[in-house]
Scaffold this motif. Sequence first.
Motif, PDB file in Angstrom:
ATOM      1  N   LEU A   1      69.904  17.359  12.423  1.00 48.85           N
ATOM      2  CA  LEU A   1      69.020  16.593  13.488  1.00 48.85           C
ATOM      3  C   LEU A   1      67.664  17.570  13.519  1.00 48.85           C
ATOM      4  O   LEU A   1      66.489  17.017  13.828  1.00 48.85           O
ATOM      5  CB  LEU A   1      69.953  17.064  15.049  1.00 48.85           C
TER       6      LEU A   1
ATOM      7  N   GLU B   1      70.966  10.529  20.078  1.00 48.52           N
ATOM      8  CA  GLU B   1      70.933  10.125  21.442  1.00 48.52           C
ATOM      9  C   GLU B   1      70.021  10.608  22.344  1.00 48.52           C
ATOM     10  O   GLU B   1      69.353  11.606  22.085  1.00 48.52           O
ATOM     11  CB  GLU B   1      72.409  10.201  22.319  1.00 48.52           C
TER      12      GLU B   1
ATOM     13  N   ASP C   1      68.376  14.449  21.002  1.00 48.96           N
ATOM     14  CA  ASP C   1      69.201  15.213  20.002  1.00 48.96           C
ATOM     15  C   ASP C   1      69.200  16.610  20.371  1.00 48.96           C
ATOM     16  O   ASP C   1      70.081  16.848  21.452  1.00 48.96           O
ATOM     17  CB  ASP C   1      68.350  15.163  18.711  1.00 48.96           C
TER      18      ASP C   1
END
Length: 266
Positions: free
Chosen positions: A54, A125, A224
């Motif tokens: 990420l 998300e 994230d």
Amino acid sequence: MRIATVLRNDDFTREVCRQLREKLLRPGSPFRFVEHPDEEPDMVLSIGGDGTLLEAVHQYGFEPAYVGIHTGHLGFYADWHPDELDSFVEVLMAENKPYLAEYPIVQCQIHTRDGQTYDKWALNELVIRNNSLSTLVACVYINGDEFETFRGDGLIVSSPSGSTAYNKAVNGALVHPSIEAIQLSEIASINNQAYRTVNSSLVLPCHHEVEIIVMNPEIMIGLDREQAVWQDVRSITCRVGSRKVKFARYKKMTFWSRVRKSFITG
Ligand code: NAP
């Protein structure tokens, strides 16, 4: 081929990276390691966990293809085990074109009460929570139509590949990353005689938009790995992003076998 690396901060991960560089930089090697996004790498190697991936994606964006080497447990974004460095180097050297898996993102716009708009995105998300132990109060609109008023701990808008992360912990559905969708999930909603939400996760297709109108003066927004306190947010709109994150797949491992290995068999 220009390669960048993003590492988890531990000695084992650094050692795996050192060995990999040594193997890839043999005389006559077509590979060059770069250290900065401005040097436009063709490939970014994330060595660590899904969290490291990420971080890599937010650092290097949408142009390069990503490959993950997991130095902890099997990840959702990482394909390679540190024991497989030789096979990995072999497939890279063979210059066979990898299969490019493209994962949708959540595209968000945060609108503040003073009229500013901030464009953000997340691979896993967006999370909205109140910035205290009291409830988040938010009106949810779908494609401009009022849907519900949410009261509870928070809301998650996840991508398909993020559906196995925080979204799963709140009983959201697991969505295959080939499906262009976003999922709205509740975190501990209040459902009683006075307050009511649908209390199920909603999977919205491409081109649908969810708008979350925030009533609290101060909220916490997570994208994230990044989290920040925001004041005077009026609303947040989310939809499937127009760009995707590319993963270079040199070996076959299906999404569902990853789900099985991660959550059932270990
Ligand atoms: P972290 O709190 O250190 O780790 C969260 C865990 O989520 C790690 O085990 C991480 O895997 C795993 N993870 C990340 N992306 C995933 C994915 N797409 N599918 C399945 N598991 C995934 O936080 P972090 O490493 O900075 O990662 C940030 C993510 O943590 C957020 O995007 C959110 O999804 C997740 N999170 C989950 C919860 C929860 O489940 N209750 C709460 C807060 C945040 P690795 O160990 O391989 O890195």
